[in-house]
Design a protein around this motif. Structure first.
Motif, PDB file in Angstrom:
ATOM      1  N   CYS A 140       0.839  -1.194   0.000  1.00 42.57           N
ATOM      2  CA  CYS A 140       0.000   0.000   0.000  1.00 42.57           C
ATOM      3  C   CYS A 140       0.880   1.251   0.000  1.00 42.57           C
ATOM      4  CB  CYS A 140      -0.892   0.037   1.233  1.00 42.57           C
ATOM      5  SG  CYS A 140      -2.025  -1.358   1.397  1.00 42.57           S
ATOM      6  N   ASP A 141       0.372   2.344  -0.609  1.00 42.38           N
ATOM      7  CA  ASP A 141       1.087   3.605  -0.465  1.00 42.38           C
ATOM      8  C   ASP A 141       0.835   4.145   0.945  1.00 42.38           C
ATOM      9  OD1 ASP A 141      -1.373   5.104  -0.404  1.00 42.38           O
ATOM     10  OD2 ASP A 141      -1.391   5.175  -2.589  1.00 42.38           O
ATOM     11  N   GLU A 142       1.511   5.217   1.295  1.00 34.86           N
ATOM     12  CA  GLU A 142       1.472   5.702   2.674  1.00 34.86           C
ATOM     13  C   GLU A 142       0.066   6.084   3.119  1.00 34.86           C
ATOM     14  OE1 GLU A 142       3.692   9.015   5.526  1.00 34.86           O
ATOM     15  OE2 GLU A 142       4.460   8.571   3.514  1.00 34.86           O
ATOM     16  N   GLN A 143      -0.687   6.772   2.255  1.00 37.99           N
ATOM     17  CA  GLN A 143      -2.038   7.185   2.634  1.00 37.99           C
ATOM     18  C   GLN A 143      -2.950   5.989   2.843  1.00 37.99           C
ATOM     19  OE1 GLN A 143      -4.227   9.476  -0.283  1.00 37.99           O
ATOM     20  NE2 GLN A 143      -5.505  10.414   1.292  1.00 37.99           N
ATOM     21  N   GLU A 144      -2.914   5.042   1.909  1.00 33.46           N
ATOM     22  CA  GLU A 144      -3.759   3.855   2.032  1.00 33.46           C
ATOM     23  C   GLU A 144      -3.352   3.022   3.244  1.00 33.46           C
ATOM     24  OE1 GLU A 144      -5.064  -0.211  -0.387  1.00 33.46           O
ATOM     25  OE2 GLU A 144      -3.777   1.279  -1.378  1.00 33.46           O
ATOM     26  N   ALA A 145      -2.048   2.905   3.459  1.00 30.88           N
ATOM     27  CA  ALA A 145      -1.558   2.118   4.604  1.00 30.88           C
ATOM     28  C   ALA A 145      -2.057   2.705   5.916  1.00 30.88           C
ATOM     29  CB  ALA A 145      -0.033   2.070   4.590  1.00 30.88           C
ATOM     30  N   THR A 146      -2.026   4.026   6.017  1.00 30.82           N
ATOM     31  CA  THR A 146      -2.488   4.689   7.243  1.00 30.82           C
ATOM     32  C   THR A 146      -3.982   4.487   7.455  1.00 30.82           C
ATOM     33  OG1 THR A 146      -0.750   6.366   7.062  1.00 30.82           O
ATOM     34  CG2 THR A 146      -2.645   6.895   8.444  1.00 30.82           C
ATOM     35  N   ILE A 147      -4.757   4.644   6.381  1.00 28.38           N
ATOM     36  CA  ILE A 147      -6.215   4.499   6.491  1.00 28.38           C
ATOM     37  C   ILE A 147      -6.594   3.063   6.829  1.00 28.38           C
ATOM     38  CG2 ILE A 147      -8.378   4.565   5.185  1.00 28.38           C
ATOM     39  CD1 ILE A 147      -7.222   7.032   3.728  1.00 28.38           C
ATOM     40  N   ARG A 148      -5.934   2.096   6.215  1.00 27.33           N
ATOM     41  CA  ARG A 148      -6.248   0.697   6.512  1.00 27.33           C
ATOM     42  C   ARG A 148      -5.823   0.331   7.944  1.00 27.33           C
ATOM     43  NH1 ARG A 148      -8.273  -2.306   2.513  1.00 27.33           N
ATOM     44  NH2 ARG A 148      -8.011  -1.600   0.356  1.00 27.33           N
ATOM     45  N   ALA A 149      -4.697   0.866   8.391  1.00 27.78           N
ATOM     46  CA  ALA A 149      -4.264   0.624   9.779  1.00 27.78           C
ATOM     47  C   ALA A 149      -5.284   1.210  10.756  1.00 27.78           C
ATOM     48  CB  ALA A 149      -2.889   1.233  10.012  1.00 27.78           C
ATOM     49  N   ASN A 150      -5.747   2.423  10.470  1.00 27.33           N
ATOM     50  CA  ASN A 150      -6.783   3.024  11.302  1.00 27.33           C
ATOM     51  C   ASN A 150      -8.045   2.166  11.310  1.00 27.33           C
ATOM     52  OD1 ASN A 150      -5.418   5.334  12.174  1.00 27.33           O
ATOM     53  ND2 ASN A 150      -5.991   6.509  10.367  1.00 27.33           N
ATOM     54  N   SER A 151      -8.456   1.708  10.147  1.00 28.52           N
ATOM     55  CA  SER A 151      -9.681   0.912  10.030  1.00 28.52           C
ATOM     56  C   SER A 151      -9.579  -0.383  10.834  1.00 28.52           C
ATOM     57  CB  SER A 151      -9.963   0.581   8.564  1.00 28.52           C
ATOM     58  OG  SER A 151     -10.190   1.754   7.812  1.00 28.52           O
ATOM     59  N   LEU A 152      -8.444  -1.052  10.738  1.00 26.75           N
ATOM     60  CA  LEU A 152      -8.247  -2.302  11.472  1.00 26.75           C
ATOM     61  C   LEU A 152      -8.237  -2.051  12.979  1.00 26.75           C
ATOM     62  CD1 LEU A 152      -7.635  -5.296  11.714  1.00 26.75           C
ATOM     63  CD2 LEU A 152      -5.244  -4.816  11.162  1.00 26.75           C
ATOM     64  N   TYR A 153      -7.530  -1.012  13.386  1.00 25.47           N
ATOM     65  CA  TYR A 153      -7.414  -0.721  14.825  1.00 25.47           C
ATOM     66  C   TYR A 153      -8.745  -0.266  15.410  1.00 25.47           C
ATOM     67  CZ  TYR A 153      -5.303   0.945  19.163  1.00 25.47           C
ATOM     68  OH  TYR A 153      -4.965   1.127  20.484  1.00 25.47           O
ATOM     69  N   PHE A 154      -9.421   0.642  14.723  1.00 25.45           N
ATOM     70  CA  PHE A 154     -10.702   1.135  15.233  1.00 25.45           C
ATOM     71  C   PHE A 154     -11.748   0.021  15.262  1.00 25.45           C
ATOM     72  CE2 PHE A 154      -9.532   5.558  13.369  1.00 25.45           C
ATOM     73  CZ  PHE A 154      -8.624   5.754  14.396  1.00 25.45           C
ATOM     74  N   ASN A 155     -11.700  -0.849  14.268  1.00 24.32           N
ATOM     75  CA  ASN A 155     -12.621  -1.983  14.253  1.00 24.32           C
ATOM     76  C   ASN A 155     -12.392  -2.873  15.474  1.00 24.32           C
ATOM     77  OD1 ASN A 155     -14.433  -4.061  12.666  1.00 24.32           O
ATOM     78  ND2 ASN A 155     -12.632  -5.195  13.273  1.00 24.32           N
ATOM     79  N   GLN A 156     -11.133  -3.143  15.785  1.00 26.84           N
ATOM     80  CA  GLN A 156     -10.825  -4.027  16.908  1.00 26.84           C
ATOM     81  C   GLN A 156     -11.199  -3.386  18.242  1.00 26.84           C
ATOM     82  OE1 GLN A 156      -9.864  -7.050  16.077  1.00 26.84           O
ATOM     83  NE2 GLN A 156      -9.871  -7.787  18.199  1.00 26.84           N
ATOM     84  N   MET A 157     -10.926  -2.087  18.389  1.00 29.59           N
ATOM     85  CA  MET A 157     -11.298  -1.408  19.635  1.00 29.59           C
ATOM     86  C   MET A 157     -12.826  -1.371  19.799  1.00 29.59           C
ATOM     87  SD  MET A 157      -8.704  -0.668  21.464  1.00 29.59           S
ATOM     88  CE  MET A 157      -7.622  -1.960  20.848  1.00 29.59           C
ATOM     89  N   GLY A 158     -13.534  -1.162  18.701  1.00 31.81           N
ATOM     90  CA  GLY A 158     -14.994  -1.189  18.761  1.00 31.81           C
ATOM     91  C   GLY A 158     -15.517  -2.568  19.108  1.00 31.81           C
ATOM     92  N   TYR A 159     -14.847  -3.576  18.600  1.00 32.49           N
ATOM     93  CA  TYR A 159     -15.205  -4.966  18.892  1.00 32.49           C
ATOM     94  C   TYR A 159     -15.135  -5.221  20.395  1.00 32.49           C
ATOM     95  CZ  TYR A 159     -14.693 -10.092  18.582  1.00 32.49           C
ATOM     96  OH  TYR A 159     -14.838 -11.458  18.732  1.00 32.49           O
TER      97      TYR A 159
END
Length: 201
Positions: A140-159
């Motif tokens: 992933c490029d830097e922007q996509e990598a950051t957004i996907r990392a955020n998505s994974l982390y926020f999903n897990q914290m919400g879980y």
């Protein structure tokens, strides 16, 4: 009658941790901890200056021991990233070095304590930064990598905050993990998994 056996600092911290999980911030009191350990409160002062010192060390204990991420290996290729994602999933499902209950208790505490909130913000940033490196290795490029990392982390914290980890068995979580990974990690992850499968055949 409480005894005078010297209790290690680590035991006081673990007892404080359990009190935080069970009762919230207001349950972390010196007298209550001493009673739980069956000792006098005098032993507390062998290790801690005061109640504030205990609280500061408790939040530091969370930041250094409640590890959301396992140790990351070398990340040179997309296949390395897939292996790291697999290790992350196994680590979180096993819950041996990461306690969702401790995590949620500290986050609830952070709502009313600015010092704890700053520590949580710092730990969140460090975790997301490390996960971003996984997505960069995936291609992933830097922007996509950051957004996907955020998505994974926020999903897990919400879980965790919604308590789904308590409603699902570990077997069910293992079964669902590949689907979550395909959705959150995207095309590059699927391509790397396919490359990995071809390598094994």
């Amino acid at each position: 009658m409480p005894n005078t056996v010297k209790i290690p600092a680590e035991t006081w911290l673990e007892t404080a941790k359990q009190a935080l999980i069970d009762e919230g911030f207001t349950g972390v009191k010196i007298d209550r901890l001493a009673k739980s350990l069956g000792v006098t409160r005098g032993g507390f002062y062998h290790h801690f200056k005061n109640h504030k010192d205990l609280l500061n060390r408790l939040v530091k204990h969370w930041a250094t021991t409640n590890r959301f991420l396992p140790d990351l290996t070398i990340l040179d290729t997309p296949l390395d990233a897939v292996a790291a994602f697999d290790a992350l999933a196994d680590h979180l499902i096993a819950e041996k070095k990461f306690s969702p209950a401790f995590e949620m208790a500290v986050r609830e505490w952070a709502r009313i304590d600015s010092h704890v909130n700053r520590t949580v913000d710092k730990v969140d940033a460090e975790r997301i930064s490390k996960m971003t490196t996984l997505f960069l290795a995936l291609g992933c490029d830097e922007q996509e990598a950051t957004i996907r990392a955020n998505s994974l982390y926020f999903n897990q914290m919400g879980y965790y905050s919604l308590g789904y980890h308590l409603r699902q068995s570990k077997a069910e979580r293992v079964k669902n993990t590949p689907i979550y990974m395909r959705i959150i990690c995207g095309r590059r992850y699927l391509e790397a998994v396919e490359q990995q499968a071809r390598k094994w055949t």
